[in-house]
Design an enzyme around this catalytic site. Structure first.
Site, PDB file in Angstrom:
ATOM      1  CB  ILE A  69      -0.912  -0.125   1.269  1.00  0.00           C
ATOM      2  CG1 ILE A  69      -2.138   1.082   1.186  1.00  0.00           C
ATOM      3  CG2 ILE A  69      -0.181   0.080   2.545  1.00  0.00           C
ATOM      4  CD1 ILE A  69      -2.911   1.144   2.336  1.00  0.00           C
ATOM      5  CB  SER A  70       1.203   4.107  -2.256  1.00  0.00           C
ATOM      6  OG  SER A  70       1.137   3.369  -3.184  1.00  0.00           O
TER       7      SER A  70
END
Ligand code: SAM
Length: 221
Positions: A60-61
């Site tokens: 997940i960024s």
């Protein structure tokens, strides 16, 4: 002793420090619970400004990067948006607050299934998701007002995505010029030309696509 900072306050600080000023983006990011999109092992780090593992070697960024990519697209509630790389569904959930409909593609089926379950749980209903190779885009639904790619394309902006961008549309996409040099590009499609703005260095997992020929020469930025 000072009281612990509530998680949303920490996120607000991260976004403010990253230079996010768009109040709609800020509000959308504060509404979507990032911890809900993260495996329980890493949940205590959910509100830190860091990318986190979500399984299958994917991440997940960083909230800062999500904020910047969302803000530069200048989304409106009339927009139809294509997202490549659903991952956990976190970025999808934020986009869904800010536009008419999100079309999202993920190449890992189990990740897509989990993301769809999370979106359903949060009662987000303006998202259409499919399993597949986002490098080919979604021709049946084109053109798109906005495109966001959350994995790094090798060498150049994928041509099918450019072709599926509406005239006047914008795409944000990380492009790897080499294994150690990725740039975040903002691409605007005008009537007869394409404008490319370099937003700086980033680090994303690679876009894995049959559409991309690794040895093609660089033709953007
Ligand atoms: N935006 C996501 C989030 O909020 O969790 C994070 C995305 S993660 C950095 C990149 C995602 O792109 C991964 O889930 C990866 O499987 C996916 N991906 C890579 N190549 C792809 C392709 N050709 N088509 C669709 N998804 C792809």
């Amino acid at each position: 002793m000072t009281a612990p900072t509530p998680p949303q306050d920490r996120l607000l600080t991260v976004l403010t420090d990253a230079g996010i000023r768009d109040e709609r983006v800020m509000a959308a990011m504060l509404r979507v619970p990032r911890d809900f999109f993260i495996p329980s092992t890493f949940r205590e780090h959910a509100f830190e400004n860091t990318a986190l593992p979500i399984g299958h070697g994917q991440t997940i960024s960083q909230p800062q990067v999500v904020g910047i990519m969302t803000e530069v697209l200048r989304l409106s509630d009339r927009h139809k948006v294509l997202e490549i790389g659903t991952g956990s569904g976190y970025q999808t959930a934020i986009l869904a607050q800010l536009c008419r409909r999100v079309y999202t593609i993920e190449r890992h089926k189990p990740l897509l299934k989990e993301a769809e379950e999370r979106l359903a749980h949060l009662r987000i209903s303006n998202v259409t998701a499919k399993h597949g190779d986002g490098g080919v885009g979604w021709p049946e639904q084109a053109p798109f007002d906005r495109i966001i790619v959350t994995a790094a394309a090798e060498h150049e902006v994928p041509r099918p995505l450019l072709d599926q961008l509406a005239v006047g549309g914008m795409m944000v996409v990380p492009v790897a010029r080499s294994p150690i040099d990725q740039r975040l590009l903002l691409v605007t499609r005008h009537q007869s030309e394409v404008e490319v703005q370099d937003l700086g260095a980033v680090r994303f997992v690679p876009l894995i696509s049959d559409m991309l020929e690794p040895s093609r020469p660089q033709s953007v930025a």
